[in-house]
Motif scaffolding. Structure first.
Motif, PDB file in Angstrom:
ATOM      1  N   LEU A 122       0.854  -1.184   0.000  1.00 28.03           N
ATOM      2  CA  LEU A 122       0.000   0.000   0.000  1.00 28.03           C
ATOM      3  C   LEU A 122       0.890   1.234   0.000  1.00 28.03           C
ATOM      4  O   LEU A 122       1.997   1.216   0.544  1.00 28.03           O
ATOM      5  CB  LEU A 122      -0.896   0.040   1.250  1.00 28.03           C
ATOM      6  N   TRP A 123       0.390   2.292  -0.594  1.00 24.15           N
ATOM      7  CA  TRP A 123       1.024   3.599  -0.516  1.00 24.15           C
ATOM      8  C   TRP A 123       0.091   4.539   0.234  1.00 24.15           C
ATOM      9  O   TRP A 123      -1.134   4.445   0.113  1.00 24.15           O
ATOM     10  CB  TRP A 123       1.272   4.162  -1.917  1.00 24.15           C
ATOM     11  N   ALA A 124       0.678   5.451   0.991  1.00 22.40           N
ATOM     12  CA  ALA A 124      -0.118   6.446   1.719  1.00 22.40           C
ATOM     13  C   ALA A 124       0.458   7.829   1.458  1.00 22.40           C
ATOM     14  O   ALA A 124       1.660   8.046   1.614  1.00 22.40           O
ATOM     15  CB  ALA A 124      -0.107   6.154   3.220  1.00 22.40           C
ATOM     16  N   GLY A 125      -0.410   8.737   1.071  1.00 23.43           N
ATOM     17  CA  GLY A 125      -0.025  10.133   0.903  1.00 23.43           C
ATOM     18  C   GLY A 125      -0.534  10.942   2.077  1.00 23.43           C
ATOM     19  O   GLY A 125      -1.685  10.783   2.501  1.00 23.43           O
ATOM     20  N   THR A 126       0.322  11.781   2.620  1.00 17.08           N
ATOM     21  CA  THR A 126      -0.021  12.458   3.867  1.00 17.08           C
ATOM     22  C   THR A 126       0.211  13.963   3.778  1.00 17.08           C
ATOM     23  O   THR A 126       0.922  14.455   2.918  1.00 17.08           O
ATOM     24  CB  THR A 126       0.850  11.926   5.029  1.00 17.08           C
ATOM     25  N   LEU A 127      -0.390  14.679   4.682  1.00 17.91           N
ATOM     26  CA  LEU A 127       0.071  15.981   5.118  1.00 17.91           C
ATOM     27  C   LEU A 127       0.993  15.700   6.304  1.00 17.91           C
ATOM     28  O   LEU A 127       0.647  14.884   7.148  1.00 17.91           O
ATOM     29  CB  LEU A 127      -1.092  16.874   5.591  1.00 17.91           C
ATOM     30  N   PRO A 128       2.166  16.258   6.320  1.00 23.34           N
ATOM     31  CA  PRO A 128       2.715  17.390   5.581  1.00 23.34           C
ATOM     32  C   PRO A 128       3.564  17.031   4.371  1.00 23.34           C
ATOM     33  O   PRO A 128       4.525  17.743   4.082  1.00 23.34           O
ATOM     34  CB  PRO A 128       3.575  18.057   6.640  1.00 23.34           C
ATOM     35  N   GLY A 129       3.260  16.000   3.634  1.00 22.42           N
ATOM     36  CA  GLY A 129       3.967  15.753   2.391  1.00 22.42           C
ATOM     37  C   GLY A 129       4.805  14.497   2.358  1.00 22.42           C
ATOM     38  O   GLY A 129       5.517  14.271   1.390  1.00 22.42           O
TER      39      GLY A 129
END
Lengths: 374, 89
Positions: A122-129
């Motif tokens: 799985l990939w996860a995109g987050t804040l703060p980047g």
């Protein structure tokens, strides 16, 4: 043909299902989960049918829950954790807001399944980047350091949030080592080696919110959402902060599409899974207002690669409808015939004919963050 | 031993019963709790180990001074209350 939709909202996750009994509304809200909790995203992993729900508790932080049985049982799994910040680390402040991005998970903005040959990835995109990768269905996560440590990241800035974030992750179905990211605001990034190195892929994008001499800088673009054609993965669409862009060469270059009615501003985009020339958008008046043009909710569709657009309204409300659709709240099913989108005012619409007409499922959900067909 | 008590609101997500633990600082006391309840750590502390932005701790009714290091001293009879901060709404 998908008969189930997951709807992530400000106050819970909902399963919307298609009824087969005659005489009843075809789609209905069947069950609710995590009622009262802020569910910021839902991922349906088509490889094993697991469902992931990202929650943001506010006080208690961001959490991730997983169900392997369609929602009957949920288990909390790990969330990405930023590693300790080196004591000698002194990054420059964010160029737009003057703040330094924290080394702390602020929001799990998006999740994506790895390739068909990568079970559990799985990939996860987050804040703060930060971009994170899991190889065990979300039980553990690792920060992608090549991107996080890339000095070009320090040019990123927040778009709608105090900090920049990764909201779009497009894994190439031909080669799972190739992954495309959308960053607000930081442009489009691609790895061809599973994250070992990254290249900016925003050539041709234009930013109205920058002075003219910087309008085409790739690292400050604000692609609100990226959608990829499953069967023609080099064909990509972007709903950008100030326009609609298309690439037919795997993000090597982008072309701005002109005369997009009724507005080129919007957050959501969906790409037809097999027709590379067809995509859908949910437009609004651009950034200072963020309401539908003339108070009419519409979906915009192109069938000719962006040369022309149709404004679809049958079954959609207006005038005096002020629903806004967020970037993850529009989805298309595997056939390309069924679409769903939800709004900030809790309305949910489904189309079974590629958007020609729409059925209102409900007007009474909490603000909708994301919709995903099973 | 200090007594650590958690807001009732956290119990819906992760059970956190009252615990009497060994420790001379808030950090040591919380670490002792989380040693047996690792899941709770992420509900109270951020990635760097400081108090989450909208969480707070009271020490015998006095608000914690060191939110990052949690170095405030506690005594054997101290009550440590882990609460939501109203800054979070």
């Amino acid at each position: 043909m998908s008969n189930r939709i997951w709807v992530a909202t400000r106050k819970g996750l909902f399963a919307v299902e298609r009824e087969t009994e005659s005489g009843r509304a075809p789609w209905r809200v069947a069950r609710g989960f995590f009622l009262g909790d802020n569910v910021t995203f839902a991922l349906v992993d088509g490889r094993d049918n697991a469902v992931y729900a990202a929650l943001n508790h506010g006080h208690f932080g961001t959490k991730l829950h997983r169900s392997r049985d369609g929602g009957a049982r949920w288990e909390e799994c790990a969330v990405p954790v930023y590693p300790p910040q080196p004591e000698d680390h002194d990054p420059p402040p964010n160029p737009m807001g003057g703040k330094t991005s924290p080394w702390n998970l602020e929001l799990l903005w998006t999740l994506a399944a790895g390739g068909a040959d990568e079970p559990g990835v799985l990939w996860a995109g987050t804040l703060p980047g930060g971009l994170f990768r899991s190889e065990d269905h979300g039980s553990t996560w690792n920060l992608n350091r090549p991107l996080w440590d890339d000095p070009r990241r320090f040019q990123w800035f927040g778009g709608g949030y105090d900090y920049p974030g990764i909201h779009s992750i497009c894994v190439d179905p031909r080669d799972a080592r190739r992954v495309l990211l959308g960053v607000s605001c930081g442009g489009v990034w691609e790895t061809c080696d599973a994250g070992a190195s990254w290249a900016l892929r925003a050539d041709g994008m234009r930013a109205e919110y920058m002075p003219p001499e910087r309008a085409y800088d790739p690292e400050i673009q604000d692609p609100h959402c990226i959608a990829r054609c499953r069967e023609h993965p080099d064909h990509l669409w972007v709903a950008h902060h100030n326009g609609v862009f298309r690439s037919t060469d795997g993000a090597a270059s982008w072309r701005e599409l002109k005369d997009v009615p009724p507005s080129a501003f919007g957050f959501a985009v969906a790409a037809h899974p097999s027709d590379p020339n067809t995509a859908w958008f949910v437009p609004a008046i651009k950034d200072e207002k963020r309401i539908p043009v003339d108070g009419q909710v519409v979906v915009t569709r192109t069938r000719d690669g962006g040369e022309t657009f149709e404004v679809l309204t049958e079954g959609l409300p207006g005038p005096h409808a002020y629903d806004l659709t967020f970037r993850h709240a529009l989805d298309v099913d595997e056939t390309g015939d069924r679409l769903v989108f939800g709004s900030t005012t809790g309305s949910l619409w489904v189309s079974e004919n590629q958007g020609d007409s729409w059925l209102c499922v409900t007007n009474h959900l909490p603000p909708i963050h994301a919709t995903r067909f099973v | 031993m200090p007594l650590v008590r958690f807001t009732t609101n956290i119990q819906r997500h992760v059970p956190c019963p009252d615990r009497q633990v060994v420790g001379s600082t808030v950090r040591a006391a919380l670490d002792a709790v989380f040693a047996d309840n690792e899941k709770a750590r992420g509900y109270v502390l951020d990635d760097a180990g400081g108090l989450r932005r909208h969480m707070t701790v009271f020490i015998d009714g006095r608000i914690v001074a060191d939110r990052l290091g949690l170095s405030d001293s506690v005594a054997p009879g101290t009550r440590i209350d882990v609460m939501q901060a109203l800054s979070g709404g």
